[in-house]
Scaffold this active site. Structure first.
Site, PDB file in Angstrom:
ATOM      1  CG  PHE A 176      -2.100  -1.003   1.204  1.00  0.00           C
ATOM      2  CD1 PHE A 176      -3.287  -0.487   0.991  1.00  0.00           C
ATOM      3  CD2 PHE A 176      -1.753  -2.195   1.444  1.00  0.00           C
ATOM      4  CE1 PHE A 176      -4.455  -1.445   0.619  1.00  0.00           C
ATOM      5  CE2 PHE A 176      -2.835  -3.475   1.602  1.00  0.00           C
ATOM      6  CZ  PHE A 176      -4.154  -2.703   1.128  1.00  0.00           C
ATOM      7  CB  THR A 205       3.381   6.348   2.590  1.00  0.00           C
ATOM      8  OG1 THR A 205       3.701   7.195   1.379  1.00  0.00           O
ATOM      9  CG2 THR A 205       4.559   5.330   2.858  1.00  0.00           C
ATOM     10  CD  GLN A 255      -2.811   0.585   4.583  1.00  0.00           C
ATOM     11  OE1 GLN A 255      -1.591   0.482   4.604  1.00  0.00           O
ATOM     12  NE2 GLN A 255      -3.141   1.631   4.568  1.00  0.00           N
ATOM     13  CB  SER A 282      11.423  -5.544   1.643  1.00  0.00           C
ATOM     14  OG  SER A 282      11.577  -4.186   2.016  1.00  0.00           O
ATOM     15  CE1 TYR A 316       6.153  -4.950   0.537  1.00  0.00           C
ATOM     16  CE2 TYR A 316       8.027  -3.647   1.641  1.00  0.00           C
ATOM     17  CZ  TYR A 316       7.581  -4.595   0.576  1.00  0.00           C
ATOM     18  OH  TYR A 316       8.344  -4.904  -0.430  1.00  0.00           O
ATOM     19  CE  LYS A 336       8.027  -8.353   0.323  1.00  0.00           C
ATOM     20  NZ  LYS A 336       8.063  -9.245  -0.701  1.00  0.00           N
ATOM     21  CB  VAL A 367      13.824  -1.201  -7.605  1.00  0.00           C
ATOM     22  CG1 VAL A 367      13.649  -1.331  -8.936  1.00  0.00           C
ATOM     23  CG2 VAL A 367      14.857  -1.984  -6.885  1.00  0.00           C
TER      24      VAL A 367
END
Length: 275
Positions: free
Chosen positions: A93, A95, A104, A138, A192, A196, A229
């Site tokens: 998602f 920020t 989320q 990540s 997120y 991860k 990236v």
């Protein structure tokens, strides 16, 4: 001897597409670009074909167990298994997204952790000897780990944590966000990031299981950070191009047959990082 094959999940755009591009030039065997959407996937394949590359396409929605099983059946039938698996598919998602945090959390973990785990459940048993498995995690997983309570950090660093225990922790995070108590329970406020953490720790657990159950097969499994990236997900301010982001995942995918390490590590910029 059956032909070698590499599979990259979520690879019709961004880092996944760059990984496929790189593997097409370096991997001795067939390379499968996969996508949920057939049209987008085939479009991506055509774009790479115009560059003189020869990727193949297979539909794959990692959130659909039947879709994963179809891929598994196809790989077994055509290749007798899989030589390289790169679990790249994931979501994030923005920020400034106003979606409720609990939503989320549920959506992020369903895709990034639980669906990635489903791919591993189906495909790890058919990874061939000397196979390579790369789970794209990540740098946010490390940052988020440091924001966890000391109790949670100890669990996520434990060498004896089981897959089922990890699954229960990931479920607890989602439940805690729904109750609005995730902060007091020691969780960071990043869905997120927690998803991860799950991917990185799952990689370590699966590597231990492979070492225990298939020691002679020489399979290497690692988690990695591609870096920040420039993609649809990470935005255009990121310093790395997708091709640069693909370097570490591809390096791990192409570790030579005689390599014994890295295995069960978190790797960034082709170097093992402390967890």
């Amino acid at each position: 001897m059956s032909k070698r094959v590499a599979v990259v999940t979520g690879s019709n755009q961004g880092i996944g597409l760059a990984i496929v591009r790189s593997l097409c030039g370096k991997f001795q065997g067939d390379v499968y670009l996969t996508a949920r959407d057939q049209a987008r996937g085939r479009q991506a394949v055509e774009a790479l074909q115009k560059e003189g590359l020869k990727p193949l396409f297979h539909q794959l929605d990692i959130t659909d167990r039947d879709s994963i099983k179809k891929l598994r059946g196809s790989m077994l039938e055509q290749y007798g298994g899989v030589d390289v698996l790169i679990n790249n598919a994931g979501i994030a998602f923005k920020t400034d997204d106003t979606t409720p945090f609990a939503t989320q959390a549920e959506v992020s973990l369903a895709t990034n952790f639980f669906a990635t785990r489903d791919v591993c459940t189906e495909l790890l048993p058919i990874i061939k000897p000397k196979g390579r498995v790369v789970n794209v995690s990540s740098m946010v997983s490390v940052r988020s780990l440091h924001k966890c309570s000391s109790e949670l950090q100890a669990k996520f660093r434990s060498e004896t944590l089981t897959e089922n225990e990890l699954v229960e922790l990931m479920k607890k995070f989602v439940e805690d966000t729904k109750k609005g108590i995730h902060s007091e329970q020691g969780w960071p406020s990043t869905a997120y990031g927690v998803s991860k953490i799950g991917v990185t720790v799952l990689s370590k657990i699966h590597a231990r299981i492979l070492s225990r159950d298939r020691p002679a097969d020489g399979i290497l499994l690692n988690a990695c950070c591609p870096g920040w990236v420039r993609t649809q997900m990470a935005g255009q301010k990121a310093p790395k191009s997708p091709d640069e982001g693909a370097e570490t995942p591809v390096y791990l995918a192409l570790l030579p047959p005689e390599a014994k390490s890295p295995h069960g590590e978190y790797v960034s910029e082709k170097k093992v990082e402390a967890w």
